[in-house]
Structure formats: structure tokens, C-alpha cells
Motif scaffolding. Structure first.
Motif, PDB file in Angstrom:
ATOM      1  N   ARG A 166       0.831  -1.200   0.000  1.00 49.10           N
ATOM      2  CA  ARG A 166       0.000   0.000   0.000  1.00 49.10           C
ATOM      3  C   ARG A 166       0.864   1.247   0.000  1.00 49.10           C
ATOM      4  O   ARG A 166       0.594   2.201  -0.736  1.00 49.10           O
ATOM      5  CB  ARG A 166      -0.893   0.010   1.232  1.00 49.10           C
ATOM      6  N   ALA A 167       1.891   1.222   0.855  1.00 48.07           N
ATOM      7  CA  ALA A 167       2.785   2.378   0.908  1.00 48.07           C
ATOM      8  C   ALA A 167       3.394   2.619  -0.464  1.00 48.07           C
ATOM      9  O   ALA A 167       3.435   3.757  -0.943  1.00 48.07           O
ATOM     10  CB  ALA A 167       3.876   2.157   1.944  1.00 48.07           C
ATOM     11  N   ALA A 168       3.855   1.542  -1.107  1.00 44.59           N
ATOM     12  CA  ALA A 168       4.473   1.700  -2.426  1.00 44.59           C
ATOM     13  C   ALA A 168       3.492   2.334  -3.400  1.00 44.59           C
ATOM     14  O   ALA A 168       3.846   3.239  -4.152  1.00 44.59           O
ATOM     15  CB  ALA A 168       4.941   0.350  -2.950  1.00 44.59           C
ATOM     16  N   LYS A 169       2.245   1.860  -3.365  1.00 50.05           N
ATOM     17  CA  LYS A 169       1.264   2.408  -4.304  1.00 50.05           C
ATOM     18  C   LYS A 169       0.969   3.863  -3.980  1.00 50.05           C
ATOM     19  O   LYS A 169       0.827   4.695  -4.882  1.00 50.05           O
ATOM     20  CB  LYS A 169      -0.027   1.594  -4.250  1.00 50.05           C
ATOM     21  N   SER A 170       0.891   4.177  -2.689  1.00 48.59           N
ATOM     22  CA  SER A 170       0.588   5.565  -2.349  1.00 48.59           C
ATOM     23  C   SER A 170       1.740   6.469  -2.762  1.00 48.59           C
ATOM     24  O   SER A 170       1.565   7.658  -2.960  1.00 48.59           O
ATOM     25  CB  SER A 170       0.317   5.703  -0.858  1.00 48.59           C
ATOM     26  N   LEU A 171       2.938   5.881  -2.902  1.00 52.84           N
ATOM     27  CA  LEU A 171       4.086   6.685  -3.326  1.00 52.84           C
ATOM     28  C   LEU A 171       4.166   6.784  -4.840  1.00 52.84           C
ATOM     29  O   LEU A 171       5.103   7.350  -5.374  1.00 52.84           O
ATOM     30  CB  LEU A 171       5.373   6.085  -2.766  1.00 52.84           C
ATOM     31  N   GLY A 172       3.204   6.147  -5.513  1.00 55.96           N
ATOM     32  CA  GLY A 172       3.145   6.310  -6.958  1.00 55.96           C
ATOM     33  C   GLY A 172       3.552   5.097  -7.769  1.00 55.96           C
ATOM     34  O   GLY A 172       3.678   5.187  -8.979  1.00 55.96           O
ATOM     35  N   ALA A 173       3.760   3.954  -7.116  1.00 56.48           N
ATOM     36  CA  ALA A 173       4.186   2.774  -7.854  1.00 56.48           C
ATOM     37  C   ALA A 173       2.974   2.059  -8.437  1.00 56.48           C
ATOM     38  O   ALA A 173       1.940   1.948  -7.783  1.00 56.48           O
ATOM     39  CB  ALA A 173       4.943   1.830  -6.934  1.00 56.48           C
TER      40      ALA A 173
END
Ligand SMILES: Nc1ncnc2c1ncn2[C@@H]1O[C@H](COP(=O)(O)OP(=O)(O)OP(=O)(O)O)[C@@H](O)[C@H]1O
Ligand SMILES: [Mg+2]
Lengths: 363, 421
Positions: free
Chosen positions: B320-327
Motif C-alpha cells: 500500500r505504501a508503495a502504491k501511495s508513493l506512486g508505484a
């Protein structure tokens, strides 16, 4: 509907996980650009759920969410450009601190030199310059927390979400971090949506606080308003310390009303949330607004018995029996009266009508 | 830094004994007690497991049989120059006569014959025929009598082999195990058509790698599902993964025979679906394909379980963190999720690879001649050809290969990166 200064708008948003019960019930909320808005509420009240819907990890069951005026219900999380700080930080354990910070820049295909400059600046902002080569596991809790904040900010989003980011820290560190986060918010001008169930944290940091209970925003206002003018009993009870007296409305006169308690005592209170004459009401009164042995024209005067004295240095807490409520707390500044006060003693107390709010009835 | 210990007074217990000594004694008593607790199992393992393995490994170099059966001959041969091209002199023949008399009495000469037969064919029959004649030999001119008994005694090569294998320890088995042999000109590879083991080793490695890789390929998504599905479904899936453990290995392998053969279920289905014509059905069994398919299935749980236990510990908030960072989903998986599963991949891959490198039953049943492993050859030497020395040498090489792989793995991935749970 989407007005220019709101960065986020929730419109009639509802959320259910199981199709049986609503976790978020009809949420309408506008978050202003550059604002520090805190969602405060007891555990299970739906704060994280709201945040997850905003970040895109949960879909709203009904209603629309707008980001910068555009509906984002169908935008995947990675395209929303919202920074997020997780409760357990979620720092990638296999990357160094610098790599963690560079991650959002890499996925945005930013040039290497610019990446390095931004990572360096972000580390300096959270006062961790020189920690870039460490792994997250080699940092203390507070340092990890700062890295998480830096990572959520390094790609310069206009909105950052923080879900109980300080929950894992001890009290002292938490207070320091509160200050630092607030400072970063002010210097960068980003909008922050902050989730916590610690009310003092909410009061010290926020521009506005949305008090959640049971999937509904109970009150949305600034910290002082929330404390001074609670709109219902839940908020009065949840924010700060509060004395509760239950009675029936006798008569209404303008901004105040006359309330009779069960033992016949009649009190005057500010009319905030009452249904009308003859209806039940809960009176809410802050302990520090009560005066011992009031002089002259005080709106309300009653006699109570001192049950317990607790000496706290700068002030004294007195637990009293007042009108059948033996959990009535009074806080007085320590001016030496303690010598005169004794447990079991009867004493007259009083307070102004404006300090006593007549709110909805709770059992 | 200054040395503080030098000046510190020696601490003592209250009865005046040095603290260190008392502590050591107390710890020793504790250690002794725990040792006694594990002693029964330790003895059991040493007696029934470690000792036999050590004995077996020792057989790969053990060559004492020659010196024990022909003691005098071995001594006499030491004087003989095997490169001269001449037969040894009469003293050697006399020593051989003396030795063989005793050997025939004790019936050990045939065993020696079969031992030397591993190095050169014809030795076995040479000793058997000579054994029958040696009692009737008269004194004097033994050379002549031996050559009369069997003309191979007149061949320098026979004596060269005898001399080469007279020391108590030999590298002969190992050379054999890597398709090499000793000639008077030194060590050289065997002729092309006699080579076997290097190919088998290479094939065992190759197939094991392929099996490990396909286990990973199919096991990874399953493990991911196991770790992420809601409990209700993941429990069911876990039972399905574990089911093979509760079924006999032979049953599972035989099931593959039924499925894979040319008139089997899979081919029938493919023909029925029109994907394969009836005249050229796929050959899926008794070759490497059969071994790979069956072994992948059988070893799958050993890949899935370590992967699962590692994936279980990875919090969904990382992705989730990765996606929220734009991944994107793929970047989040590849850069954030996958690296964290590497310890599980390592554990699973080591487990599957080592199990498959020594696997025996399945290749034997579904591998045909194309798909057998080195372990099948070892089994053959243990139970059919009775060349235990060669079997032991092959086993040692296999063991060494595994250890070497461990070492390489440790250097590249780090053994403490392996997680089983
Ligand atoms: N993934 C989920 N599936 C089903 N129910 C969920 C899920 N996540 C949360 N809930 C339920 O929704 C309700 C609200 O949860 P939420 O996490 O939003 O609370 P919260 O306000 O963040 O509480 P806390 O302060 O404890 O974090 C809870 O009753 C919870 O049980
Ligand atoms: Mg929460």
C-alpha cells in the motif's frame, strides 16, 4: 459543489465492508487547501476507513470523493498523488533510508541528480542528514517515524494522510514529533489529514478537528470551539474532562434554559441541543469552570459534599457529591485553600450559566 | 582505551573461590545435564546413522583388500619396475603362489578378483581359474606354471594393475566416478563410449535446477494466495497443498504414469480436443519431461511452505505504501514485495534442489533411461553390481557438490537470509 479552496470533498460517502452494517454513514466533509484537519474518534469509529477511501485502497460503497475538484472514485491509488504515513511506518526494510526516500522519485522517473538533491533536502527537513545509508531497522522509533514523514513529502504532494503516525512512540517523543510535524506542515503549506484517537494530540496540532463516532462526524470545528462549545454530549464527553448532570427542561428563555435535576435542584444552562420543554437533557460542565464558595450573583449555586481531595501540585482535584452525582469533579488552582478543605465537608459551589451547556440526553 | 581488567580485583564467591571458576563449574553441571537428556537420541543417531554413513564414505577410498589378500606379493612387487616392459621376476611369482595358497584356503581370492575386475575386465576369471590350479603347482619355476594356468599372468598389464592397486587406499573409485582412469601414462579420461557418470551428474544438476525453477514458478502464486486469502479459503487451499503429504509417494508417482503415458489421460484429452493428432501423441513419460513433471509436483509443497511462512509475515501496508508513493501494481510487487520474499525463495529453492538432487524413486519409475539421476546409478551399484566403493565415491561427489552449492549460495544470498518461518 466543488468549491475552489477545498482540496478534498466527501459527498454523501457511505462504506460497508460486509453489506450488513455501515462503517461510514453519510459523510460530507470539505478539507480546505493548506489545512491541518484531524479525524478524532474512538477505536472502530471509521477514521482509518475514511482515510483508506481517500487514498484509494478501499472503494466507497456510495457517494463521491473529489480531489482538487475531480472525482477520484475510479482513480487507482498510485495516480492520486497523495502522500501517506502509515501507523507502523511501512518503511521498506530491504532498502536504505535514502532508497526509501528515492522510491517515489524513481517511479516518477525523475533524473538522478534531482533525486539526490530532493532526498538530501527531505532528510535535512526531518533532521536526519547523514542517516541515508542506514536500514530502517537500524533507526529508533522516532527516527523511523521521521523517515516515513519525509518519504510521504519528498515527492511534493499537496495532500498528506497520516494514520496515527505517533501511536507507537512514548509520550515525550510523541510531543516532540507533534511539534515537528506541525512545523513541517506550516513551512511547506501542504494539506494534512491526520488520524488519531489522542485528543490532546488533536487539540495541539489541528486547524480543525472532525470528531467521529459510529461512522458519523459529530462535530467539525477548531480546537477551542470543540472544547468550549461542544454540540452534543458525545463531543463534550470525549474532549477534555466533563461533569454530567441529567435533568428535564423546565422552561426556555432565549439563549438559556431552566433545567430541573432529579433531586429537584434547578439550574440555568446555555441552550445548545435541547428538544423542548419537558424533554430530558444532559448538562455538561467543565471542572475548572466551577467556583468554590462563589460570591454574589452567580447564575447557579448548589451545595455539595467533598468526597475526595487529590493534590496535584499546581491544582487540586476535588471529587464531590452534587445533586445525586458523586462523581462531580472540581478543579481549583492551588492558592492555599487546601488547608481549609477537608473530606466530608459540605461546601457551596457555583458556576455561570454560559459555562453549563444543555445538550442531548444520554443515559 | 585503558585496560581496566588488569587492575580490577579478582571477584570471588563468598567461600573465597574465584567467581569465574565457580561460574564455569555451575555451567558445566548444567551442560552435562542437558547432554544426558539428549544422550539416548545422540547415541541412536551416531550408531544407526552417522557411523554407517562414515563407513560408507570410507569405502570410496578403501583398497586394503589387495594388501590383505596378497601381502607377500605386494611387498615383492614393490621392487619391480612396471615401466620396464618385462614381467616381474621369479620371487614375485613365488610370493603370489604363497599368498594364493592361503587365499584359496580362506576363499578370499574370488573377492579380490571381483574387486580388481572393476579396474580391468578379466581379473575375476583370472583369479578364479588360477585359484583352481594353485594347489596342484609344484615347487620351482612358478612363473612358467602361472602362465600355463592362465596366460594373462604373462601379460605385463595384469601386473601393472596389481601393482597400481596394491596400496591400501586408492583414488580408483573416484576416478571411475568421474569417467577417468589411470594408465601407465597417468590419469586420462575414459574412451568416449564408456563415459557415463559426468553426463549423469550434469543431467542431475540440470534437471534439479529446472525442477527447482518450475516449483518456484508454480509455487509462488499459490503461496501468495495462501498468505493473502481470507482464513476460510486459505485453510482449504492449505489442505490441498498438504494433501500430497498424506498420500504415498509411490501412489503419486504411479498416478503420473497413468496420466502421462501415450495412451494415458492427458494424451487422450489432447487428442479428443484436437490439439494433438492421434498418430503423434506426446511422449511425456520415460524421458526427462516425465521426470520434470512428476518431480515438480511431488516437491511443490517444499517450495510453497517456506514461501508461505515468509509471505505471511509481510504486512500488506508495504505494498500500500508503495502504491501511495506512486508505484504501479507491478512496480510495487517487483520492487517492494518480491525482495522481501527472497529469503523464502532461498529456503524453498535449497530445500527442493537438495531433495531433487538425491531423488531416486520417481526418476526410476517415470524417467526411463533418459530421465534417471545419479542416485539411480548409485542404487544400482549398491544393490545390483555390488561395487560399493564406486557407489560410495559417487555419493561423496554428490555430497561435495551439495556442500559446494551451499557455500556458493551462502556467498551470494547469505545463509542467514534463509527463513523457514
Ligand atoms: N477490512 C475490513 N473488513 C471488515 N471490516 C472492517 C475492515 N476494516 C475495518 N473494518 C471495520 O470497520 C470499522 C471501522 O474501522 P476503522 O479501521 O475505520 O476504525 P478506526 O476509527 O480507524 O479505529 P482505530 O482507532 O482503532 O484505528 C470497525 O468496526 C472495523 O471492525
Ligand atoms: Mg485506524
Amino acid at each position: 459543489m466543488d468549491d475552489q479552496d477545498s482540496i478534498v470533498s466527501f459527498r454523501e460517502v457511505q462504506k460497508s465492508y460486509d453489506g450488513v452494517s455501515l462503517v461510514v454513514k453519510n459523510l460530507n466533509l470539505d478539507i480546505k487547501r493548506g489545512e491541518f484537519l484531524t479525524m478524532l474518534g474512538p477505536s472502530g469509529s471509521g477514521k482509518t476507513t475514511c482515510l483508506m477511501m481517500l487514498a484509494g485502497f478501499e472503494a466507497a460503497t456510495h457517494g463521491e470523493i473529489f480531489l482538487n475538484g475531480k472525482p477520484i472514485n475510479n482513480v487507482p491509488p498510485h495516480k492520486r498523488g497523495i502522500g501517506m504515513v502509515f501507523q507502523n511506518y511501512a518503511l521498506f526494510p530491504h532498502m536504505t533510508v535514502a532508497e526509501n526516500l528515492a522510491f517515489p522519485l524513481q517511479v516518477r522517473k525523475i533524473g538522478r541528480a534531482e533525486q539526490e538533491a530532493k532526498v538530501k533536502r527531505a532528510l535535512e527537513m526531518v533532521e536526519l542528514a547523514g542517516f541515508g545509508a542506514r536500514r530502517p531497522a537500524q533507526l529508533s522509533g522516532g527516527q523511523q517515524q521521521r523517515v516515513a514523514v519525509a518519504r510521504a513529502l519528498v515527492f511534493e504532494p499537496d495532500l498528506v494522510l497520516m494514520d496515527e503516525p505517533l501511536g507507537a512512540l512514548d509520550k515525550q517523543l510523541r510531543e516532540q514529533m507533534q511539534y515537528e510535524i506541525k512545523h513541517i506542515h506550516e513551512s511547506l503549506g501542504v494539506s494534512v489529514v491526520y488520524v488519531t484517537h489522542d485528543q490532546s494530540e488533536a487539540l495541539t496540532m489541528s486547524d480543525r478537528i472532525a470528531v467521529f463516532n459510529d461512522g458519523v462526524i459529530q462535530q467539525l470545528s477548531g480546537p477551542d470551539d470543540l472544547y468550549e462549545n461542544p454540540q452534543n454530549s458525545f463531543v463534550a464527553q470525549f474532549i477534555g474532562e466533563n461533569n454530567k448532570l441529567t435533568g428535564t427542561v423546565k422552561e426556555l428563555n432565549g439563549a438559556t434554559c431552566q433545567v430541573a435535576l432529579a433531586d429537584g435542584t434547578e439550574l440555568r444552562a446555555e441552550k445548545v441541543n435541547v428538544d423542548g420543554v419537558g424533554k430530558g437533557t444532559t448538562l455538561s460542565l467543565r471542572p475548572e469552570r466551577v467556583e468554590l464558595e462563589p460570591n454574589g450573583g452567580m447564575d447557579n449555586k448548589v451545595t455539595g459534599r467533598i468526597e475526595e481531595l487529590i493534590y496535584l501540585g499546581d491544582h487540586i482535584r476535588i471529587r464531590m457529591s452534587v445533586a445525586g452525582n458523586n462523581d462531580f469533579i472540581v478543579k481549583v488552582r492551588n492558592r492555599g485553600e487546601r488547608r481549609r478543605l477537608a473530606e466530608g465537608q459540605d461546601i457551596e459551589i457555583g458556576w455561570a450559566a454560559a459555562d453549563c451547556k444543555a445538550l442531548d440526553l444520554v443515559q | 582505551m585503558t585496560d581496566l581488567t588488569a587492575e580490577a580485583p579478582v571477584l570471588t564467591t563468598r567461600d573465597g573461590k574465584p567467581l569465574k571458576a565457580s561460574l564455569a563449574r555451575a555451567l558445566r553441571r548444567e551442560k552435562l545435564r542437558s547432554l544426558m537428556l539428549i544422550a539416548p537420541l545422540l547415541v541412536f543417531i551416531v550408531v544407526t546413522f552417522l557411523a554407517p554413513i562414515a563407513d560408507m564414505l570410507f569405502r570410496s577410498i578403501d583398497n586394503r583388500i589387495v594388501a590383505e589378500t596378497l601381502p607377500k606379493t605386494v611387498v615383492a612387487l614393490a621392487q619391480w619396475d612396471e615401466t620396464s616392459g618385462n614381467l616381474p621376476d621369479e620371487t614375485v611369482f613365488q610370493a603370489l603362489h604363497d599368498d594364493l595358497l592361503i587365499a584359496v584356503e580362506e576363499k578370499t581370492h574370488t573377492r579380490l578378483g571381483s574387486r580388481l575386475n572393476y579396474e580391468a575386465s578379466g581379473m575375476s576369471s583370472l583369479f578364479r581359474t588360477t585359484g583352481r590350479r594353485v594347489k596342484r603347482m609344484e615347487d620351482g619355476s612358478y612363473a612358467e606354471q602361472f602362465i600355463n594356468a592362465d596366460k594373462d599372468w604373462g601379460d605385463v598389464k595384469t601386473w601393472q594393475i596389481l601393482k597400481r592397486f596394491s596400496p591400501p587406499y586408492t583414488a580408483g573409485y573416484f576416478l571411475n566416478a568421474v569417467d577417468a582412469q589411470v594408465t601407465p601414462d597417468g590419469i586420462e579420461m575414459k574412451p568416449e563410449n564408456q563415459r557415463l557418470y559426468l553426463l549423469l551428474f550434469a543431467r542431475t544438476m540440470m534437471l534439479s535446477l529446472i525442477i527447482t525453477f518450475s516449483c518456484l514458478l508454480f509455487g509462488y502464486p499459490i503461496a501468495y494466495l495462501l498468505a493473502t486469502l481470507p482464513l476460510r479459503y486459505s485453510n482449504l487451499l492449505m489442505i490441498l497443498v498438504l494433501l500430497p503429504f498424506w498420500t504415498s509417494l509411490l501412489v503419486r508417482t504411479s498416478a503420473w504414469k497413468v496420466l502421462l503415458q501415450q495412451q494415458g489421460v492427458i494424451n487422450d484429452a489432447l487428442v479428443w480436443a484436437g490439439l494433438v493428432s492421434n498418430t503423434d501423441r506426446l511422449v511425456l513419460i520415460n524421458n526427462q519431461t516425465g521426470t520434470i513433471i512428476a518431480m515438480t509436483h511431488i516437491l511443490m509443497p517444499f517450495m510453497i511452505l517456506p514461501l508461505y511462512s515468509v509471505m505471511k509475515t509481510i504486512s500488506p501496508s508495504y505494498v500500500r505504501a508503495a502504491k501511495s508513493l506512486g508505484a504501479t501494481d507491478w512496480t510495487a510487487f517487483w520492487r517492494v514485495y518480491f525482495p522481501q520474499t527472497v529469503p523464502g525463495i532461498g529456503a524453498g529453492a535449497i530445500l527442493v534442489f537438495i531433495l531433487s538432487i538425491g531423488y531416486y524413486i520417481t526418476p526410476e519409475l517415470v524417467g526411463g533411461t533418459e530421465g534417471i539421476f545419479i542416485s539411480n546409478r548409485i542404487a544400482y551399484h549398491i544393490s545390483s553390481s555390488l561395487n560399493w566403493g564406486l557407489a560410495a565415491a559417487l555419493g561423496v561427489i554428490l555430497l561435495a557438490m551439495v556442500l559446494l552449492l551451499f557455500y556458493v549460495y551462502d556467498r551470494i544470498v547469505g545463509i542467514d537470509n534463509v527463513k523457514l518461518g
